[in-house]
Scaffold this motif. Structure first.
Motif, PDB file in Angstrom:
ATOM      1  N   VAL A  44      33.244 -15.566  -2.453  1.00 18.14           N
ATOM      2  CA  VAL A  44      34.194 -14.455  -2.551  1.00 18.14           C
ATOM      3  C   VAL A  44      33.421 -13.158  -2.770  1.00 18.14           C
ATOM      4  N   GLU A  45      34.065 -12.044  -2.423  1.00 17.54           N
ATOM      5  CA  GLU A  45      33.516 -10.734  -2.791  1.00 17.54           C
ATOM      6  C   GLU A  45      34.355 -10.196  -3.942  1.00 17.54           C
ATOM      7  N   ALA A  46      33.670  -9.748  -4.996  1.00 24.98           N
ATOM      8  CA  ALA A  46      34.350  -9.156  -6.146  1.00 24.98           C
ATOM      9  C   ALA A  46      34.539  -7.659  -5.903  1.00 24.98           C
ATOM     10  N   LEU A  47      35.766  -7.183  -6.051  1.00 22.57           N
ATOM     11  CA  LEU A  47      36.065  -5.762  -5.840  1.00 22.57           C
ATOM     12  C   LEU A  47      36.710  -5.216  -7.109  1.00 22.57           C
ATOM     13  N   VAL A  48      36.113  -4.156  -7.643  1.00 23.76           N
ATOM     14  CA  VAL A  48      36.548  -3.671  -8.954  1.00 23.76           C
ATOM     15  C   VAL A  48      37.823  -2.834  -8.866  1.00 23.76           C
TER      16      VAL A  48
END
Ligand code: C2E
Ligand code: MG
Ligand code: MG
Ligand code: MG
Length: 284
Positions: free
Chosen positions: A58-62
């Motif tokens: 997954v890509e973590a997006l803040v």
């Protein structure tokens, strides 16, 4: 610096309306308090591996859960964090949240890699590789679970120092991805000499593929060159089935985009993954 309103939201700070600079100071203090006060949260977007058909990471997006403005998106505060010297603490917090989440998923039997976006100041920060190693160890995770996403422009600015920091991270086993590839002016041949493991083509090219032979040939040639250089090829911004089919046919390794899933809060991602798993079982 100017963070314009996006997605119908209100910019956290807009210097064109702020002659005295007083509002900027307030915005910076709010952000500082938000980072240390637990107001940052991560949404996770699945990265679908086309070879296996599995979500492997997954890509973590803040996002910032602002006390009065609600959920604020990164376009509205990342530049402010960078210009105000808050990026080291923001990134540390994001890596910490992402690894804690990764640990929790692993404890529930699901290994997922996690990608975190980093900014220019992180890559000239000699402390950063040690900080990453410390956080990996604290969560008892192997370095291979983490990928850092950097943009081309970061690598062109303070090149020698950025390459030094990236090399240390890479030598420790952390993945390095070139994000938004194609929006800068660097050649892929040059980028491939850097310590990188993945190339993520910008969604502008991916979005134009359907109906544009020219856009498709850019994707095809970039993919071939990436593979020739031993890099994994990721397409971001996949919004329809036709684009997904073409990318599959071309041999793209990984896709991300609204057609697969939007970025989701962790509980929703978990539910989405579980649903996919039970659909696969139903097919068997
Ligand atoms: P990015 O790393 O290129 O992330 C992709 C952005 O595109 C995300 O926006 C994502 O929600 C959006 N997106 C994903 N799939 C699609 C699609 O199919 N179509 C369209 N139109 N958009 C899609 P988001 O979350 O608003 O993030 C924007 C940018 O903010 C990111 O671009 C990244 O550069 C930056 N960012 C996000 N989180 C962090 C962070 O923790 N640290 C730093 N330094 N930057 C971050
Ligand atoms: Mg990214
Ligand atoms: Mg991107
Ligand atoms: Mg981007």
């Amino acid at each position: 610096y100017s963070a314009k309103a996006g997605r119908g939201g209100v910019a956290v700070y807009d210097d064109e309306r702020d002659g005295s600079g007083r509002h900027r100071l307030e915005a910076v203090e709010q952000l500082r308090a938000g980072i240390s006060g637990g107001q940052l949260v991560l949404h996770y977007q699945p990265k679908l591996a086309l070879g296996t058909g599995e979500v492997e990471g997954v890509e973590a997006l803040v996002r910032w859960e602002h006390p009065t403005r609600g959920l604020v998106y990164p376009d509205q505060f990342i530049e402010l964090a960078e210009s105000a010297g808050l990026m080291a603490s923001l990134t540390t917090r994001v890596v910490e949240l992402a690894l804690a989440q990764c640990r929790s998923w692993a404890d529930q039997g699901r290994w997922l890699t996690v990608a975190v976006n980093v900014s220019p100041s992180n890559l000239v920060d000699e402390q950063f590789p040690g900080e990453v190693a410390r956080l990996l160890a604290a969560h008892d995770l192997p370095s291979g679970v983490l990928t850092l996403e950097v943009t081309e422009s970061i690598l062109m600015e303070d090149r020698d120092r950025a390459v030094g920091v990236l090399t240390r991270l890479r030598d420790a086993g952390v993945g390095v991805s070139i994000d938004d590839y194609g929006t800068g002016y660097s050649s892929l041949a040059y980028l491939a000499t850097l310590p990188v493991t993945e190339l993520k083509l910008d969604r502008a090219f991916v979005g134009e593929m359907a109906g544009s032979p020219r856009a498709e040939s850019i994707v095809t040639s970039t993919l071939q060159l990436a593979h020739a250089m031993g890099l994994s090829f990721v397409a971001e911004g996949v919004e329809d089935q036709g684009t997904l089919d073409t990318l599959t046919f071309l041999g793209c390794d990984v896709v991300q985009g609204y057609h697969v899933s939007r970025p989701l809060p962790p509980e929703q991602l978990w539910a989405w993954l579980s649903e996919r798993a039970s659909e696969e079982l139903a097919v068997l």
